[in-house]
Scaffold this active site. Structure first.
Site, short mmCIF file in Angstrom:
data_model
loop_
_atom_site.label_atom_id
_atom_site.label_comp_id
_atom_site.label_asym_id
_atom_site.label_seq_id
_atom_site.Cartn_x
_atom_site.Cartn_y
_atom_site.Cartn_z
N LYS A 122 6.25 -7.95 -19.83
CA LYS A 122 6.77 -8.52 -18.57
C LYS A 122 7.14 -7.43 -17.56
O LYS A 122 6.75 -7.51 -16.40
CB LYS A 122 7.98 -9.40 -18.85
CG LYS A 122 7.67 -10.66 -19.65
CD LYS A 122 8.90 -11.52 -19.85
CE LYS A 122 9.90 -10.92 -20.83
NZ LYS A 122 9.38 -10.87 -22.22
N THR A 123 7.90 -6.44 -18.00
CA THR A 123 8.35 -5.41 -17.08
C THR A 123 7.18 -4.60 -16.54
O THR A 123 7.10 -4.33 -15.33
CB THR A 123 9.37 -4.48 -17.77
OG1 THR A 123 10.51 -5.24 -18.16
CG2 THR A 123 9.80 -3.35 -16.85
N GLU A 166 10.70 -11.28 -13.46
CA GLU A 166 10.38 -11.53 -14.86
C GLU A 166 10.97 -12.87 -15.29
O GLU A 166 11.99 -13.31 -14.75
CB GLU A 166 10.95 -10.41 -15.74
CG GLU A 166 10.31 -9.07 -15.50
CD GLU A 166 10.87 -7.98 -16.41
OE1 GLU A 166 11.20 -8.30 -17.57
OE2 GLU A 166 10.96 -6.83 -15.96
#
Length: 459
Positions: A122-123, A166
């Protein structure tokens, strides 16, 4: 649920304001003219920055921090009902929102709110997409779960109709979000202190996908065996990305890696090669991440040159295969990987990075995750030439005596890998200085404080 009128700034208090997501939301509200206060257990770079922007920061959480002039309180899932501030808020009758509920309401202020979800990546993907949006001069608002040099931290407040954040599945918090575009990178077992197993996790992601409006877009990994299940009942448009799946909208062909392990590939759209993509990050997982970013960029009308420019400018985020430096001729890399799939992806990428032998210092993260994936951790870590396993990082959990880091070491004995258990960081550092040779590659790995080992070595 309490609804914020963002046109009428008020006093919002954050319990746990120093968290990377909470601090970002607080900064956005500060930019919108809100009065912000908040507390955390210790001072940090995040709290210091917020204080410099005008927030009132209190170190330590106590009932006296809750005053009558507070209009709304925001808290995280980590705050328990016996927290003194939480109790005081209830006594004062002040409205409350969870972090996720606040973010969900913020999304309604943007034409194109984008949520990046998945068990892993996600990051990195949020950061990669940020680079593309900046290259295209889209002036986005960004909330990312890591430190990104391109925006000078974890938050960027833009003036456009694009918000990127996110979306974590833990405690189903992302079900409070209201995205128009959602990415689902992957769906695997994790957070088993909350979910009962993979079936419940898949249901959670399907519910998240179903929240998209008809005019929205779902960008979903088409290589998964649960892709069809995830797509059921989704009213929005759907595009798929991947490498091995069938009838993919976006795929990669003729994949290659340079001498630093950075990937490049021919972009395949609906079965036709349309472009060539070069990345400045390594590993097949980042090729997958970039395909999802391209899908979103296409939806937003970003041209190919800006997409390629943005992707190439991305060199990673903090704690994601982050180069830390060199000591005694060996290279030190730090990585946040704490799930078997992430570990395997990182170590396979490391194999393509210049090195003699790969040494991995692994710090397991949480007792429930360690117990659930003992065999998988052993298999993933066996990709490394040498492994040092240190004690489990408890995070939010208590040690019930059911699992130990040594259990991973025991399961690794069936693999042809040199593995050692060492508890003390000081002893690990001495062991490294004694045993690593010129051109070896050291990876400190885990979501806890294992990063300190590499930084201490460099000191």
């Amino acid at each position: 649920m309490y609804t914020i009128d963002f046109k009428k700034p008020m006093h919002v208090h954050f319990i746990g304001i120093g968290g990377i997501s909470m601090s970002g939301l607080a900064e956005i509200l500060l930019e919108e003219g809100f009065q912000i206060s908040g507390s955390d257990m210790k001072a940090s770079a995040m709290t210091d920055k917020l204080a410099s922007l005008g927030a009132s920061i209190m170190i330590g959480q106590k009932a006296s921090n809750i005053t009558d002039d507070i209009d709304l309180v925001v808290y995280t899932a980590a705050i328990h009902p016996d927290n003194p501030e939480f109790c005081a808020v209830k006594e004062h009758g002040i409205p409350m929102l969870t972090r996720a509920q606040l973010l969900g309401q913020m999304m309604d202020n943007y034409k194109n709110p984008i949520a990046v979800s998945g068990t892993h990546g996600k990051t990195t993907t949020t950061s990669m997409l940020t680079h593309v949006l900046l290259a295209a001069k889209k002036d986005p608002t960004i909330s990312v779960g890591g430190i990104l040099d391109a925006i000078g931290g974890n938050i960027r407040v833009g003036k456009s109709d694009i918000l990127v954040t996110e979306a974590c599945e833990y405690t189903n918090s992302y079900h409070s979000f209201n995205p128009v575009i959602s990415i689902i990178l992957n769906v695997e077992e994790d957070h088993l202190d909350f979910f009962s197993g993979i079936e419940e996790i898949r249901e959670s992601f399907r519910t998240f996908a179903q929240k998209l409006p008809k005019h929205g877009l779902l960008v979903v990994n088409g290589d998964m065996d649960c892709t069809d299940f995830i797509q059921e009942g989704v009213a929005a448009d759907i595009v798929t990305f991947g490498i091995t799946g069938k009838n993919l909208t976006y795929s990669a062909a003729n994949i290659s890696y340079d001498e630093q392990g950075n990937g490049s590939y021919d972009l395949v759209e609906n079965g036709q090669i349309t472009d060539h993509i070069n990345l400045h990050v390594n590993g097949i997982h980042n090729i997958m991440n970039s395909l999802s970013v391209i899908a979103v960029a296409r939806r937003l009308g970003i041209d190919s040159e800006d997409i390629k420019k943005g992707l190439l400018s991305f060199t990673g985020t903090k704690r994601r295969f982050e180069y830390k430096g060199e000591r005694n001729g060996f290279t030190i890399i730090d990585d946040y990987a704490h799930h078997p799939t992430e570990i395997a992806a990182t170590l396979n990428a490391a194999k393509k990075y210049p090195h003699n032998e790969v040494w991995t210092v692994f710090q397991p993260h949480t007792y429930t995750r360690t117990m659930a994936f003992l065999d998988e951790f052993a298999e993933a870590l066996s990709i490394s030439d040498h492994v040092i396993v240190t004690d489990i990082y408890a995070a939010r959990e208590k040690d019930l005596g059911q699992v130990h880091a040594k259990d991973i070491v025991e399961r690794m004995k069936k693999y042809d890998v040199d593995v050692t258990y060492i508890s003390s960081f000081d002893d690990i550092e001495k062991f490294i200085l004694k045993n690593l040779k010129n051109n070896d590659l050291l990876i400190t790995m885990g979501a806890g404080n294992v990063v300190d080992i590499g930084e201490n070595l460099l000191k």
